[in-house]
Design an enzyme around this catalytic site. Structure first.
Site, PDB file in Angstrom:
ATOM      1  N   SER A   1       0.855  -1.181   0.000  1.00 58.88           N
ATOM      2  CA  SER A   1       0.000   0.000   0.000  1.00 58.88           C
ATOM      3  C   SER A   1       0.890   1.230   0.000  1.00 58.88           C
ATOM      4  O   SER A   1       1.995   1.200   0.530  1.00 58.88           O
ATOM      5  CB  SER A   1      -0.883  -0.027   1.244  1.00 58.88           C
ATOM      6  OG  SER A   1      -1.238   1.282   1.617  1.00 58.88           O
TER       7      SER A   1
ATOM      8  N   LYS B   1       0.764  -3.519   4.706  1.00 59.88           N
ATOM      9  CA  LYS B   1      -0.115  -4.207   3.761  1.00 59.88           C
ATOM     10  C   LYS B   1       0.624  -5.100   2.769  1.00 59.88           C
ATOM     11  O   LYS B   1       1.708  -4.785   2.302  1.00 59.88           O
ATOM     12  CB  LYS B   1      -0.937  -3.186   2.955  1.00 59.88           C
ATOM     13  CG  LYS B   1      -2.021  -2.486   3.728  1.00 59.88           C
ATOM     14  CD  LYS B   1      -3.065  -3.412   4.352  1.00 59.88           C
ATOM     15  CE  LYS B   1      -4.003  -3.985   3.335  1.00 59.88           C
ATOM     16  NZ  LYS B   1      -4.876  -2.973   2.733  1.00 59.88           N
TER      17      LYS B   1
END
Ligand code: ARG
Length: 458
Positions: free
Chosen positions: A277, A283
């Site tokens: 991300s 992420k």
């Protein structure tokens, strides 16, 4: 630019109309098929004495030169040409002179384009079949490796009964085998040649459609010339098969996405097939699987675009049919891309059998086996089912699972319970007892995988 078809009309069309009408920006990808088809046509014309052998040789060597030059990059497609067919014929005539104008004897662009699309799709479908086989192989290898790895099997996405990861994955291999079968079925109807149907009515020349068809690798010819130039069923059949294939990939994508979440934690995707991300440092996103799921809608859309384009068309050819190509090509490109990323993504994923087993231990997925235990002792299944349900409720209340609930507690519900009940609810034993054909026991799964491999080697 002067139109090859100028004659009755001036051929002086408006520039915007030209752009609108032109298909060369997308049909140029069929150049090799168009040229191969034209070579076969020239040979057939000569074999019937419609043109001379020398003329055919000149046409064929001119076409060969065009093919080589396109391939080497020295001949660029002319965006001013209406389509790939016009482009090839125009360059040919520029290069070899008036003989080039004989190539279009006893054919029309209507049968020519139908031929090109069939040949192009035939080649692409062969590639797609090979990619599906690669994916099935990856699935079969992974299934074999995890043939004994217990996981919860789900219905309604609720933990249902113990299965193995190998069993679960094999289900996808069977879906993909059916996809292969659909492509093979469609090939029977694709592989008939429309060339020689001409504009729609056939021709006054004494052509040999069978010769031309067989020289291009077709099994036979389309029997009705009006049908031959107006049929795009073969595109629809492949696109329908691609849509089902994508639906299968999308379902597996959905599972991959779920499994790679922290909530499941069954797999970790390789960094090579995930993204990060731009803001959240922790992420690891399963974008490839998400994109496959997303692109499924696009392939369905391609099928629907063509179905809709065709539905109101009177016979025979109508220009609406030029819309077949962008939809078909998009479906082909999308399916190929998805398959190309899917197989290595699966091959590279890490599987956490401990997480699967832990999830299997928590969901009372052996409750059916508990009911079966009583059934074997003579209790009718419906009553046994009820007792097992009450025992599950008791476990929930006492913070136990079926494996840890004491025998005394079991006996409050039925004095048929003995110490061997723990063997009945042992997850490994639950899996191994499912020996029915197609079931989840290791030998059953190994048998399924063997069958998958046999189908692949056919
Ligand atoms: N570019 C056209 C197509 O893709 C080729 C056939 C054109 N035929 C015609 N009669 N205008 O369908």
């Amino acid at each position: 630019m002067a139109k090859l078809w100028a004659g009755f009309t001036s051929g002086e069309t408006d520039g915007t109309a030209d752009d609108f009408n032109s298909s060369i920006r997308f049909d140029s990808r069929m150049y090799a098929h168009d040229i191969r088809g034209s070579m076969a046509h020239a040979s057939m014309l000569a074999s019937r004495g419609i043109i001379s052998e020398a003329e055919a040789e000149s046409l064929i060597s001119g076409l060969r030169g065009i093919l080589a030059d396109i391939e080497s990059g020295s001949l660029a497609f002319d965006p001013g040409c209406e389509d790939i067919h016009m482009f090839v014929e125009q360059v040919l005539t520029e290069r070899i002179g008036d003989v080039g104008k004989k190539l279009h004897t006893a054919r029309s662009r209507n049968d020519q384009v139908a031929l090109d699309v069939r040949m192009y799709l035939r080649d692409e479908a062969a590639e797609i079949k090979a990619l599906i086989k690669e994916l099935i192989t990856v699935i079969a290898d992974t299934a074999e490796k995890y043939a004994g790895a217990i996981m919860p099997g789900y219905t309604h996405l609720q933990r249902a009964q113990p299965v193995t990861f190998g069993h679960h994955l094999s289900a996808y291999a069977f879906m993909l085998l059916r996809d292969l079968g659909r492509l093979e079925d469609a090939e029977k109807r694709l592989n008939l040649s429309p060339i020689g149907c001409c504009a729609l009515a056939g021709t006054t020349y004494d052509t040999d459609r069978f010769l031309e068809a067989s020289s291009l690798g077709f099994d036979g010819i389309v029997m009705n010339s009006i049908d031959g130039v107006s049929d795009r069923d073969f595109c629809l059949e492949y696109m329908a098969a691609f849509s089902v294939l994508m639906m299968h990939l999308s379902r597996l994508s959905e599972e991959v996405i779920l499994w790679s979440s922290r909530e499941f934690g069954y797999i970790t995707l390789s960094d090579a097939y995930t993204t990060g991300s731009s803001i959240m440092p922790q992420k690891k996103n399963p974008d490839m699987a998400e994109l496959v799921r997303g692109k499924t809608g696009r392939v369905y859309g391609d099928l629907f675009a063509l179905l809709t384009a065709l539905k109101g068309l009177p016979l025979a050819y109508n220009k609406d049919m030029q819309e077949d190509k962008e939809a078909l090509f998009d479906a082909i490109d999308t399916v190929k891309m998805c398959l190309k990323v899917f197989a290595p993504m699966l091959a590279a994923m890490e599987v956490h059998t401990d997480k699967m087993l832990a999830a299997a231990r928590e969901g009372f997925i052996n409750a059916t086996d508990l009911a079966d235990y009583l059934t074997v002792k003579g209790v009718p299944f419906r009553s046994a089912y009820k007792t097992a349900g009450q025992i599950v409720a008791r476990c929930v209340k006492d913070g136990k699972v079926l494996e840890t609930l004491p025998l005394e507690t079991y006996r409050e519900y039925s004095d048929l319970f003995e110490a061997d009940l723990y063997e009945a609810v042992d997850l490994g034993a639950c899996v191994q007892r499912r020996i029915s054909e197609g079931g989840t026991s290791v030998p059953s799964v190994i048998k399924q995988i063997k069958y998958i491999r046999e189908m692949l080697s056919k």
